[in-house]
Design a protein around this motif. Structure first.
Motif, PDB file in Angstrom:
ATOM      1  N   ARG A 342       0.807  -1.227   0.000  1.00 38.17           N
ATOM      2  CA  ARG A 342       0.000   0.000   0.000  1.00 38.17           C
ATOM      3  C   ARG A 342       0.835   1.270   0.000  1.00 38.17           C
ATOM      4  NH1 ARG A 342      -2.593   0.725   4.361  1.00 38.17           N
ATOM      5  NH2 ARG A 342      -2.116  -1.128   5.575  1.00 38.17           N
ATOM      6  N   ALA A 343       2.141   1.129   0.200  1.00 38.27           N
ATOM      7  CA  ALA A 343       3.025   2.300   0.154  1.00 38.27           C
ATOM      8  C   ALA A 343       3.381   2.695  -1.281  1.00 38.27           C
ATOM      9  CB  ALA A 343       4.300   2.014   0.945  1.00 38.27           C
ATOM     10  N   HIS A 344       2.932   1.908  -2.281  1.00 36.07           N
ATOM     11  CA  HIS A 344       3.279   2.164  -3.683  1.00 36.07           C
ATOM     12  C   HIS A 344       2.022   2.127  -4.555  1.00 36.07           C
ATOM     13  CE1 HIS A 344       7.511   1.588  -2.573  1.00 36.07           C
ATOM     14  NE2 HIS A 344       7.088   0.555  -1.867  1.00 36.07           N
ATOM     15  N   ASP A 345       2.029   2.932  -5.610  1.00 35.10           N
ATOM     16  CA  ASP A 345       0.880   2.969  -6.516  1.00 35.10           C
ATOM     17  C   ASP A 345       0.901   1.822  -7.524  1.00 35.10           C
ATOM     18  OD1 ASP A 345      -0.140   5.286  -5.348  1.00 35.10           O
ATOM     19  OD2 ASP A 345       1.117   6.568  -6.613  1.00 35.10           O
ATOM     20  N   ARG A 346       2.109   1.456  -7.968  1.00 32.82           N
ATOM     21  CA  ARG A 346       2.232   0.431  -9.013  1.00 32.82           C
ATOM     22  C   ARG A 346       3.432  -0.438  -8.680  1.00 32.82           C
ATOM     23  NH1 ARG A 346      -1.470  -1.865 -11.916  1.00 32.82           N
ATOM     24  NH2 ARG A 346      -0.924  -2.347 -14.070  1.00 32.82           N
ATOM     25  N   VAL A 347       3.230  -1.764  -8.658  1.00 32.12           N
ATOM     26  CA  VAL A 347       4.243  -2.655  -8.101  1.00 32.12           C
ATOM     27  C   VAL A 347       4.454  -3.889  -8.973  1.00 32.12           C
ATOM     28  CG1 VAL A 347       4.811  -4.142  -6.129  1.00 32.12           C
ATOM     29  CG2 VAL A 347       3.667  -1.955  -5.741  1.00 32.12           C
ATOM     30  N   VAL A 348       5.724  -4.236  -9.162  1.00 31.00           N
ATOM     31  CA  VAL A 348       6.090  -5.586  -9.568  1.00 31.00           C
ATOM     32  C   VAL A 348       6.517  -6.282  -8.278  1.00 31.00           C
ATOM     33  CG1 VAL A 348       7.628  -7.047 -10.911  1.00 31.00           C
ATOM     34  CG2 VAL A 348       6.814  -4.882 -11.868  1.00 31.00           C
ATOM     35  N   TRP A 349       5.722  -7.247  -7.880  1.00 29.56           N
ATOM     36  CA  TRP A 349       5.825  -7.816  -6.537  1.00 29.56           C
ATOM     37  C   TRP A 349       6.573  -9.142  -6.558  1.00 29.56           C
ATOM     38  CZ3 TRP A 349       1.095 -10.555  -3.971  1.00 29.56           C
ATOM     39  CH2 TRP A 349       1.362 -10.810  -2.617  1.00 29.56           C
ATOM     40  N   ILE A 350       7.624  -9.253  -5.756  1.00 24.24           N
ATOM     41  CA  ILE A 350       8.305 -10.527  -5.536  1.00 24.24           C
ATOM     42  C   ILE A 350       7.783 -11.095  -4.223  1.00 24.24           C
ATOM     43  CG2 ILE A 350      10.514 -11.696  -5.204  1.00 24.24           C
ATOM     44  CD1 ILE A 350      11.831  -9.502  -6.847  1.00 24.24           C
ATOM     45  N   ALA A 351       7.139 -12.259  -4.308  1.00 25.95           N
ATOM     46  CA  ALA A 351       6.459 -12.813  -3.135  1.00 25.95           C
ATOM     47  C   ALA A 351       6.671 -14.315  -3.060  1.00 25.95           C
ATOM     48  CB  ALA A 351       4.967 -12.500  -3.195  1.00 25.95           C
ATOM     49  N   GLY A 352       6.417 -14.869  -1.865  1.00 27.15           N
ATOM     50  CA  GLY A 352       6.460 -16.310  -1.694  1.00 27.15           C
ATOM     51  C   GLY A 352       7.428 -16.747  -0.617  1.00 27.15           C
ATOM     52  N   GLY A 353       7.285 -17.995  -0.200  1.00 30.68           N
ATOM     53  CA  GLY A 353       8.097 -18.558   0.874  1.00 30.68           C
ATOM     54  C   GLY A 353       7.262 -19.539   1.674  1.00 30.68           C
ATOM     55  N   LEU A 354       7.427 -19.523   2.993  1.00 33.22           N
ATOM     56  CA  LEU A 354       6.666 -20.392   3.900  1.00 33.22           C
ATOM     57  C   LEU A 354       5.531 -19.595   4.526  1.00 33.22           C
ATOM     58  CD1 LEU A 354       9.594 -22.199   5.759  1.00 33.22           C
ATOM     59  CD2 LEU A 354       8.092 -23.186   4.041  1.00 33.22           C
ATOM     60  N   LEU A 355       4.296 -19.992   4.280  1.00 31.95           N
ATOM     61  CA  LEU A 355       3.149 -19.222   4.767  1.00 31.95           C
ATOM     62  C   LEU A 355       2.786 -19.528   6.222  1.00 31.95           C
ATOM     63  CD1 LEU A 355       0.828 -19.169   1.650  1.00 31.95           C
ATOM     64  CD2 LEU A 355       1.764 -17.190   2.852  1.00 31.95           C
ATOM     65  N   ALA A 368      -4.954  -6.021  -5.783  1.00 32.07           N
ATOM     66  CA  ALA A 368      -4.918  -6.443  -7.186  1.00 32.07           C
ATOM     67  C   ALA A 368      -4.707  -5.274  -8.136  1.00 32.07           C
ATOM     68  CB  ALA A 368      -6.195  -7.197  -7.537  1.00 32.07           C
ATOM     69  N   ASP A 369      -5.334  -4.130  -7.851  1.00 38.91           N
ATOM     70  CA  ASP A 369      -5.272  -2.998  -8.771  1.00 38.91           C
ATOM     71  C   ASP A 369      -3.892  -2.349  -8.834  1.00 38.91           C
ATOM     72  OD1 ASP A 369      -7.883  -3.413  -9.410  1.00 38.91           O
ATOM     73  OD2 ASP A 369      -8.681  -1.812  -8.129  1.00 38.91           O
ATOM     74  N   ARG A 370      -3.082  -2.562  -7.824  1.00 37.64           N
ATOM     75  CA  ARG A 370      -1.761  -1.926  -7.853  1.00 37.64           C
ATOM     76  C   ARG A 370      -0.671  -2.867  -8.376  1.00 37.64           C
ATOM     77  NH1 ARG A 370      -1.377   0.898  -3.502  1.00 37.64           N
ATOM     78  NH2 ARG A 370      -3.352   0.303  -2.551  1.00 37.64           N
ATOM     79  N   LEU A 371      -1.029  -4.106  -8.697  1.00 34.60           N
ATOM     80  CA  LEU A 371      -0.045  -5.082  -9.166  1.00 34.60           C
ATOM     81  C   LEU A 371       0.154  -4.972 -10.676  1.00 34.60           C
ATOM     82  CD1 LEU A 371      -1.134  -8.226  -7.116  1.00 34.60           C
ATOM     83  CD2 LEU A 371       0.695  -6.599  -6.583  1.00 34.60           C
ATOM     84  N   ALA A 372       1.365  -4.622 -11.090  1.00 39.05           N
ATOM     85  CA  ALA A 372       1.708  -4.615 -12.517  1.00 39.05           C
ATOM     86  C   ALA A 372       2.113  -6.009 -12.968  1.00 39.05           C
ATOM     87  CB  ALA A 372       2.845  -3.631 -12.772  1.00 39.05           C
ATOM     88  N   ALA A 373       2.758  -6.752 -12.071  1.00 33.30           N
ATOM     89  CA  ALA A 373       3.190  -8.122 -12.345  1.00 33.30           C
ATOM     90  C   ALA A 373       3.631  -8.728 -11.025  1.00 33.30           C
ATOM     91  CB  ALA A 373       4.335  -8.147 -13.366  1.00 33.30           C
ATOM     92  N   VAL A 374       3.746 -10.056 -11.016  1.00 29.22           N
ATOM     93  CA  VAL A 374       4.169 -10.761  -9.803  1.00 29.22           C
ATOM     94  C   VAL A 374       5.179 -11.830 -10.187  1.00 29.22           C
ATOM     95  CG1 VAL A 374       3.437 -12.163  -7.830  1.00 29.22           C
ATOM     96  CG2 VAL A 374       1.918 -10.371  -8.720  1.00 29.22           C
ATOM     97  N   VAL A 375       6.237 -11.935  -9.385  1.00 28.48           N
ATOM     98  CA  VAL A 375       7.221 -13.008  -9.524  1.00 28.48           C
ATOM     99  C   VAL A 375       7.206 -13.789  -8.212  1.00 28.48           C
ATOM    100  CG1 VAL A 375       9.623 -13.613  -9.932  1.00 28.48           C
ATOM    101  CG2 VAL A 375       8.633 -11.597 -11.062  1.00 28.48           C
ATOM    102  N   LEU A 376       6.945 -15.091  -8.321  1.00 24.63           N
ATOM    103  CA  LEU A 376       6.774 -15.933  -7.137  1.00 24.63           C
ATOM    104  C   LEU A 376       7.986 -16.821  -6.898  1.00 24.63           C
ATOM    105  CD1 LEU A 376       3.055 -16.996  -7.685  1.00 24.63           C
ATOM    106  CD2 LEU A 376       3.941 -15.236  -6.139  1.00 24.63           C
ATOM    107  N   ILE A 377       8.356 -16.930  -5.626  1.00 21.38           N
ATOM    108  CA  ILE A 377       9.474 -17.767  -5.197  1.00 21.38           C
ATOM    109  C   ILE A 377       8.996 -18.642  -4.042  1.00 21.38           C
ATOM    110  CG2 ILE A 377      11.214 -16.063  -5.876  1.00 21.38           C
ATOM    111  CD1 ILE A 377      11.463 -15.258  -2.931  1.00 21.38           C
TER     112      ILE A 377
END
Length: 463
Positions: A342-355, A368-377
Motif C-alpha cells: 500500500r506504500a506504492h501505486d504500481r508494483v512488480v511484486w516478488i512474493a512467496g516462501g513459507l506461509l 490487485a489494482d496496484r499489481l503490474a506483475a508478480v514473480v513468485l518464489i
C-alpha cells in the motif's frame, strides 16, 4: 514458586542466542545448569557455559533426574517431547524473558520495562522508542526479539528496557508486568505454532499484564479487544485523536492523552521515516509508550528525526530508469506485505516462501489494482498463484523454481524485465524465508545483491 536460583538444578532447552544467555545468567546466579539441544554443533559452541561448570547434553527427551526448573528457548513448541515431559513431571517452565524478569526483580533498583508486541511493526516501534528515550537522555536499550537477549540487557544494568516480545516469548511469560505495553496489531501468523488465532492473541495479550498504562491501536480490532481491562487505557489512531488518544492533526502527531485537553504537538508527520501509514502508526505507538513514561514532547520529535530504520524494512536499494527497487524482506506475513504494497501505486511484486498457515486471498484481493506483475518464489508459491488467478487474473505471473541466492537472482531479473517507469520492484514476500534462506536478512541481502548485479541495460546506479 520461589525465585531463588542458587543451588537449583535448571535445564536450558536450546543452545541458540537466548539459550546461551540464559545459561550464563543462571550459572552466575549459582544454579546447577544443564543445556540440551538437538544440534551438537550449537552445544559445542557454548564455551563460556562449559567453562562456568554447565553440562552440555545433546538431544534430551526428558529432564534429568532432580531438575527443578526448565528455561526454554522461544522457538520450542510446547508440544515437543522434552517440554511435555517436564510439564507432566510438574517442573516449572519459563522462557528467557520471564527469567530476565525474575533476575531484574532481584536487583536493588529494577529496570522499567516498556514492552512492544504485535504481528507487524515490533522492531521498528521498539527501535523508534529507544531513539526517543535516548533523545530524553535516558539509559535505555532495545532488547528481546530485536536481537539482544533481555537477560543480557538486565545483567548490563540498564535503567529502561524497550522490549520487543514475540508471541513465543509471551507464551512462556508468567509474572512479567511492564510499566506500559502495546499490542500494535494482530493478524494471521504463527498459526502452525499456536494452533488458532485466538491462542495467538491470548499469548500477545500477556504484554498487558500488570501495566500502569496499556496502549492499544484504536484502528485495529484485535489490539482494542486484547487491551480491554488492562491498566490505564491509552490508544493511538491515524485519524484525529479524541481524549486519551494520540493521533494525526494537520500534518502533526498530537498527544491528547498525556497533555492538556487541547493536546500537544509531538512531531511533524515529515519527521517519521520511512513514511507510510504503518510507520506513522508505529511512531504513534512508540510516542505513547514514551509519554507513558513521562518523556517530554521535544524528545519525541528529536528521537523520531534521528531514528535510523533497520535493514530490510521498506529500504530503497536503488533507483534506475524510473524504477525503484525496495527491500521489505521483513514482511514475513500477509499483514506486513499489505502495508508494504500500500506504500506504492504500481508494483512488480516478488512474493512467496513459507506461509506458516496464513492466508493470502484477502491480501491479493485488496491489492490487485496496484499489481503490474508478480514473480513468485519459495515453497508455497502455488498458493499465491492460485489466489492471483482468482483475484487478479489480469496480472502477469512468473514463477521461479530455483532455491537460495540463485532463485532470488532469477526473480530480480524477471521483475526488472517486467517493470516500467513509475513502478516499484518490491520484495515483500508475505511469508517466512527458511525454505530458501537462513532468515529474512539473508533473503534481503540476496535481493540487494541481485539488484546491484543487474545487466548494464537496466542496472540501477543507486547504492
Amino acid at each position: 514458586m520461589t525465585r531463588t536460583l542458587r543451588g537449583r538444578r535448571v535445564l536450558v532447552a536450546g543452545a541458540g542466542v537466548s539459550g546461551r544467555s540464559a545459561a550464563e545468567a543462571l550459572l552466575a546466579a549459582g544454579a546447577e545448569v544443564t543445556v540440551t539441544d538437538a544440534s551438537e554443533e550449537r552445544l559445542a559452541a557454548l564455551d563460556t557455559v562449559r567453562a562456568g561448570g554447565g553440562r552440555l547434553v545433546p538431544g534430551l527427551l526428558e529432564p534429568p533426574e532432580g531438575t527443578e526448573l526448565l528455561v526454554t528457548s522461544p522457538g520450542w513448541r510446547p508440544t515437543v517431547p522434552l517440554l511435555t515431559a517436564a510439564e507432566n513431571a510438574g517442573i516449572t517452565i519459563l522462557g528467557e524473558v520471564e527469567l530476565a524478569w525474575w533476575l531484574d526483580r532481584q536487583r536493588p533498583e529494577p529496570a522499567d520495562w516498556l514492552a512492544v508486541t504485535g504481528t507487524n511493526g515490533k522492531t521498528t516501534t521498539v527501535t523508534m522508542l529507544e531513539a526517543i528515550l535516548r533523545a530524553a537522555e535516558l539509559d535505555v536499550v532495545a532488547c528481546g526479539n530485536v536481537g539482544l537477549p533481555v537477560v543480557d540487557a538486565v545483567r548490563a544494568g540498564h535503567r529502561v528496557l524497550a522490549v520487543e516480545l514475540s508471541s513465543f516469548q509471551l507464551h512462556w511469560s508468567q509474572s512479567l508486568a511492564a510499566h506500559a505495553g502495546v499490542v500494535l496489531n494482530l493478524a494471521d501468523d504463527h498459526l502452525d505454532w499456536h494452533g488458532t488465532l485466538d491462542a495467538y492473541g491470548a499469548a500477545k495479550s500477556k504484554v498487558y499484564a500488570g501495566n500502569v498504562v496499556a496502549v492499544h491501536n484504536a484502528d485495529d480490532e484485535w489490539s482494542t479487544r486484547l487491551a480491554t481491562g488492562a491498566g490505564r487505557p491509552v490508544s493511538f489512531t491515524l485519524g484525529e485523536p479524541g481524549p486519551d488518544q494520540l493521533g494525526i492533526v494537520d500534518g502533526a502527531l498530537v498527544d491528547r492523552a498525556f497533555a492538556d485537553a487541547g493536546g500537544e504537538v509531538l512531531a511533524a508527520v515529515s519527521d517519521v521515516h520511512p513514511g507510510g501509514p504503518h510507520n506513522l502508526a508505529n511512531a504513534l505507538a512508540a510516542a505513547a509508550l514514551a509519554r507513558a513514561y513521562g518523556v517530554p514532547a521535544a524528545a519525541v520529535a528529536r528521537g523520531l528525526r534521528g531514528f535510523e530504520p533497520g535493514a530490510h524494512r521498506s529500504a530503497v536499494v536503488a533507483e534506475a530508469a524510473g524504477v525503484t527497487y525496495v527491500d521489505d524482506s521483513k514482511a514475513t506475513n500477509p499483514h506486513a506485505a499489505d502495508a508494504a504494497l500500500r506504500a506504492h501505486d504500481r508494483v512488480v511484486w516478488i512474493a512467496g516462501g513459507l506461509l506458516k498457515g496464513a492466508h493470502v486471498e484477502e491480501l491479493i484481493a485488496h491489492n490487485a489494482d496496484r499489481l503490474a506483475a508478480v514473480v513468485l518464489i519459495g515453497r508455497d508459491r502455488a498458493v499465491f498463484a492460485e489466489a492471483l488467478a482468482r483475484h487478479a487474473p489480469h496480472v502477469p505471473v512468473e514463477q521461479v523454481t530455483a532455491g537460495d541466492d540463485e532463485g532470488m537472482s532469477q526473480a530480480v531479473h524477471q521483475a526488472a524485465a517486467l517493470a516500467t517507469p513509475g513502478t516499484a520492484v518490491l520484495l515483500a514476500p508475505a511469508a517466512a524465508s527458511m525454505d530458501m534462506f537462513t532468515d529474512y536478512a539473508h533473503r534481503g541481502r540476496a535481493f540487494t545483491e541481485a539488484v546491484r548485479a543487474l545487466p548494464a541495460a537496466i542496472a540501477p546506479t543507486g547504492g
